[in-house]
Design a protein around this motif. Structure first.
Motif, PDB file in Angstrom:
ATOM      1  N   VAL A  23       0.862  -1.179   0.064  1.00  0.00           N
ATOM      2  CA  VAL A  23       0.124   0.145  -0.013  1.00  0.00           C
ATOM      3  C   VAL A  23       0.886   1.084   0.076  1.00  0.00           C
ATOM      4  CG1 VAL A  23      -1.885   1.386   1.343  1.00  0.00           C
ATOM      5  CG2 VAL A  23      -1.761  -1.103   1.157  1.00  0.00           C
ATOM      6  N   CYS A  24       1.928   1.170   0.767  1.00  0.00           N
ATOM      7  CA  CYS A  24       2.736   2.531   0.769  1.00  0.00           C
ATOM      8  C   CYS A  24       3.487   2.546  -0.466  1.00  0.00           C
ATOM      9  CB  CYS A  24       3.861   2.311   2.065  1.00  0.00           C
ATOM     10  SG  CYS A  24       2.867   2.174   3.691  1.00  0.00           S
ATOM     11  N   PHE A  25       4.196   1.523  -0.974  1.00  0.00           N
ATOM     12  CA  PHE A  25       4.688   1.794  -2.451  1.00  0.00           C
ATOM     13  C   PHE A  25       3.567   2.090  -3.143  1.00  0.00           C
ATOM     14  CE2 PHE A  25       7.647  -1.997  -1.039  1.00  0.00           C
ATOM     15  CZ  PHE A  25       8.504  -1.131  -0.157  1.00  0.00           C
ATOM     16  N   ARG A  26       2.681   1.737  -3.435  1.00  0.00           N
ATOM     17  CA  ARG A  26       1.563   2.027  -4.531  1.00  0.00           C
ATOM     18  C   ARG A  26       1.154   3.355  -4.237  1.00  0.00           C
ATOM     19  NH1 ARG A  26      -2.270  -1.412  -3.218  1.00  0.00           N
ATOM     20  NH2 ARG A  26      -3.563   0.185  -2.244  1.00  0.00           N
ATOM     21  N   GLU A  27       0.673   4.183  -3.323  1.00  0.00           N
ATOM     22  CA  GLU A  27       0.174   5.065  -2.931  1.00  0.00           C
ATOM     23  C   GLU A  27       1.196   6.355  -2.797  1.00  0.00           C
ATOM     24  OE1 GLU A  27      -2.858   5.704  -3.335  1.00  0.00           O
ATOM     25  OE2 GLU A  27      -3.493   3.603  -3.178  1.00  0.00           O
ATOM     26  N   LEU A  28       2.378   6.064  -2.097  1.00  0.00           N
ATOM     27  CA  LEU A  28       3.394   7.117  -1.752  1.00  0.00           C
ATOM     28  C   LEU A  28       4.698   7.201  -2.667  1.00  0.00           C
ATOM     29  CD1 LEU A  28       3.060   6.973   2.232  1.00  0.00           C
ATOM     30  CD2 LEU A  28       1.931   8.546   0.625  1.00  0.00           C
ATOM     31  N   GLY A  29       4.858   5.958  -3.418  1.00  0.00           N
ATOM     32  CA  GLY A  29       6.097   5.893  -4.050  1.00  0.00           C
ATOM     33  C   GLY A  29       6.374   6.584  -5.079  1.00  0.00           C
ATOM     34  N   ASN A  30       5.452   7.516  -5.709  1.00  0.00           N
ATOM     35  CA  ASN A  30       5.898   8.340  -6.661  1.00  0.00           C
ATOM     36  C   ASN A  30       6.616   9.404  -6.296  1.00  0.00           C
ATOM     37  OD1 ASN A  30       3.411   9.304  -5.298  1.00  0.00           O
ATOM     38  ND2 ASN A  30       3.002  10.615  -7.040  1.00  0.00           N
ATOM     39  N   LYS A  31       6.742   9.660  -4.783  1.00  0.00           N
ATOM     40  CA  LYS A  31       7.453  10.761  -4.614  1.00  0.00           C
ATOM     41  C   LYS A  31       8.448  10.466  -3.198  1.00  0.00           C
ATOM     42  CE  LYS A  31       4.351  14.677  -5.245  1.00  0.00           C
ATOM     43  NZ  LYS A  31       3.583  15.770  -4.921  1.00  0.00           N
ATOM     44  N   VAL A  32       8.546   9.132  -3.023  1.00  0.00           N
ATOM     45  CA  VAL A  32       9.526   8.763  -1.953  1.00  0.00           C
ATOM     46  C   VAL A  32      10.565   7.577  -2.683  1.00  0.00           C
ATOM     47  CG1 VAL A  32       9.766   7.111   0.079  1.00  0.00           C
ATOM     48  CG2 VAL A  32       7.968   8.559  -0.086  1.00  0.00           C
ATOM     49  N   LYS A  33      11.894   7.906  -2.681  1.00  0.00           N
ATOM     50  CA  LYS A  33      12.991   7.353  -3.296  1.00  0.00           C
ATOM     51  C   LYS A  33      13.785   6.400  -2.342  1.00  0.00           C
ATOM     52  CE  LYS A  33      11.930   9.001  -7.191  1.00  0.00           C
ATOM     53  NZ  LYS A  33      10.933   8.117  -8.133  1.00  0.00           N
ATOM     54  N   PHE A  34      13.491   6.750  -1.118  1.00  0.00           N
ATOM     55  CA  PHE A  34      14.353   6.003   0.042  1.00  0.00           C
ATOM     56  C   PHE A  34      13.502   5.182   0.968  1.00  0.00           C
ATOM     57  CE2 PHE A  34      16.894   9.208  -1.597  1.00  0.00           C
ATOM     58  CZ  PHE A  34      18.202   8.468  -1.906  1.00  0.00           C
ATOM     59  N   TRP A  35      13.430   3.908   1.061  1.00  0.00           N
ATOM     60  CA  TRP A  35      12.490   3.194   2.174  1.00  0.00           C
ATOM     61  C   TRP A  35      13.305   2.614   3.060  1.00  0.00           C
ATOM     62  CZ3 TRP A  35       7.152   4.025   1.727  1.00  0.00           C
ATOM     63  CH2 TRP A  35       6.886   4.580   0.410  1.00  0.00           C
ATOM     64  N   SER A  36      12.840   2.530   4.082  1.00  0.00           N
ATOM     65  CA  SER A  36      13.706   1.727   5.297  1.00  0.00           C
ATOM     66  C   SER A  36      12.484   0.799   5.618  1.00  0.00           C
ATOM     67  CB  SER A  36      14.325   2.545   6.302  1.00  0.00           C
ATOM     68  OG  SER A  36      15.254   3.111   6.158  1.00  0.00           O
ATOM     69  N   THR A  37      12.794  -0.547   5.615  1.00  0.00           N
ATOM     70  CA  THR A  37      11.667  -1.499   5.996  1.00  0.00           C
ATOM     71  C   THR A  37      11.338  -1.376   7.756  1.00  0.00           C
ATOM     72  OG1 THR A  37      13.084  -3.201   5.968  1.00  0.00           O
ATOM     73  CG2 THR A  37      11.962  -2.771   4.255  1.00  0.00           C
ATOM     74  N   ILE A  38      12.287  -1.925   8.315  1.00  0.00           N
ATOM     75  CA  ILE A  38      11.963  -2.084   9.562  1.00  0.00           C
ATOM     76  C   ILE A  38      13.215  -1.341  10.513  1.00  0.00           C
ATOM     77  CG2 ILE A  38      11.709  -3.970  11.790  1.00  0.00           C
ATOM     78  CD1 ILE A  38      10.650  -5.800   9.343  1.00  0.00           C
TER      79      ILE A  38
END
Length: 471
Positions: free
Chosen positions: A169-184
């Motif tokens: 959900v996070c990738f799909r809805e927010l990923g167009n403006k987020v380039k760096f994701w930390s999982t846990i």
């Protein structure tokens, strides 16, 4: 007020033998190096029962322990535009935030909460509109209580699918403006605090190892199970991103590690061996699987069958699953050999007495920048020199002390200098995020906070005031 504090900062620099003006400037760092700050959802947002949010394990923890309320916290849910403006005025390149799983998907799985999703879209839009790069942590120790109640959260493999669906959900809805994701966030510390010693939610532990009244859990097995499932959830999420989103969004997915540096208590051979074991347990527990696909041999030997094993397929998925390593570092510890070995919990299995270095405590740290250099050099030399982001580093002071936080200024000056030295020595460190942007709810001791901005928690408006360190 701002001009007065800026003048104080300059005078402090001169007083410290020119360290502030001689050592380095922002221009000494490589092009593209990010300077940021950070906070987590639960510690900043407040609004715990607004707009469809449901309880997390932190809410339950606070209420069961009669701890100071986090219901309002910094009221960031309502004041996010004001806070982003402060970040912009400070000149931050980037900001690290986290998503409240129980705000976005209140039941842990199932329908997305539209008001929760809108909040995070608005917050990220506000950051990008001000030219601030959002670094998003998917999970910052705030599991939906519904999943803890249903199957025990991280000690059950069902969490892997639920976490992956949340990340989707996070990738799909927010990923167009987020380039760096930390999982846990810091799985090693979450497991020790929440499933061994019991001083963090969900307060699992067993006697004699728990630091609280242990009513459920098993300190000998659950920390290892929890980390194992966190690693598998991270790997599942990273694979999802690469297969479904990376081609279009072109972002990166990494995992963080709570990273003490450890030095021998004495010059004895036994203490030197204990130090290496402690590094394997604290750092290798997370980094070894991410880089090599398995736990360190030391852990497998000392923990034995209580340490879960990766199947051949899981090894393939976990290995090389992190595009970067997020380092969380505050202080340095010493390790001393323990003459009698008896398996038990994490600390007993390690067969080493690990204690704060010098005069440091769990909430007050000596200025030991060489410890951060040690962590970065160790990662470079032992784990293939991957890209690294320092995602938390900071100094606590008494929340009610002066806004002229000289201790924090000196600490940050020294540690940022250590990062520059590490980069010059070949570490692929790409960014530094100070903890924390403003005073937050701090679980270890609510009297000590890390903020560059003072927050008056007695004021219904939660007024923010800059400290010297903000300049």
């Amino acid at each position: 007020m701002e001009h007065v504090l800026l003048l104080i900062t300059i005078l402090l620099c001169l007083a410290f033998s020119g360290r502030c003006i001689d050592a380095y400037s922002r221009n000494d760092f490589p092009k593209g190096f990010l300077f940021g700050s950070a906070f987590s959802a639960f510690q900043w947002e407040g609004a715990v029962d607004e707009d469809g949010r449901m309880p997390s394990i932190w809410d339950t923890y606070i209420r069961s322990n009669n701890a100071p309320s986090g219901d309002i916290a910094c009221d960031g849910y309502h004041k996010y535009k004001e806070d982003v403006r402060l970040m912009y005025d400070m000149g931050l390149d980037a900001f690290r935030l986290s998503i409240s799983w129980s705000r976005l998907i209140p039941g842990g799985r199932g329908p997305v909460n539209p008001k929760g999703l809108l909040f995070y879209k608005n917050l990220i839009d506000e950051l990008t509109r001000h030219g601030i790069e959002p670094h998003v942590t998917l999970y910052h120790n705030d599991l939906p209580q519904a999943l803890e109640d249903e199957y025990g959260g991280w000690i059950d493999r069902r969490i892997i699918d639920d976490f992956t669906a949340f990340a989707d959900v996070c990738f799909r809805e927010l990923g167009n403006k987020v380039k760096f994701w930390s999982t846990i966030n810091e799985p090693n510390m979450s497991a020790l605090g929440g499933y061994d010693l019991g001083f963090m939610p969900p307060e699992h532990c067993s006697a004699p190892f728990g630091h609280v009244n242990c009513s459920r859990g098993n300190s000998s097995t659950e920390p290892y199970i929890a980390v194992h499932n966190m690693l598998l959830a991270h790997a599942s999420t990273a694979r999802l991103y690469k297969q479904k989103y990376k081609g279009e969004q072109n972002g990166s997915v990494g995992m963080t590690c709570f990273s003490y540096w450890v030095v021998p208590f004495s010059s004895s051979k036994e203490d030197e061996m204990a130090t290496q074991i402690a590094k394997d347990f604290f750092l290798g527990w997370i980094l070894h699987p991410l880089v090599f696909g398995d736990y360190p041999d030391t852990m497998k030997r000392l923990v034995g069958k209580r340490l879960p094993s990766f199947s051949e397929e899981e090894t393939k998925v976990v290995k090389d699953s992190s595009d970067f390593i997020g380092v969380i570092h505050y202080t340095t510890m010493t390790a001393a050999h323990v003459s009698t070995f008896q398996q038990g919990d994490f600390s007993a299995d390690m067969n080493a007495l690990v204690s704060p270095f010098g005069n440091s405590t769990l909430v007050k740290y000596d200025v030991l920048p060489w410890g951060l250099e040690g962590v970065l050099a160790y990662i470079k030399e032992n784990y293939g020199n991957p890209p690294v982001y320092i995602l938390e580093n900071g100094q606590s002071t008494n929340h009610y002390s002066s806004l002229d936080d000289v201790e924090r200024v000196e600490y940050l000056q020294a540690y940022i200098g250590a990062v520059l030295d590490s980069v010059r020595n070949g570490s692929k460190t790409k960014g530094y995020f100070q903890w924390s942007f403003m005073d937050l709810y701090e679980f270890l001791d609510t009297n000590y906070t890390y903020g560059l901005y003072y927050v008056n928690f007695s004021d219904p408006e939660r007024k923010r005031s800059p400290k010297t360190s903000a300049f």
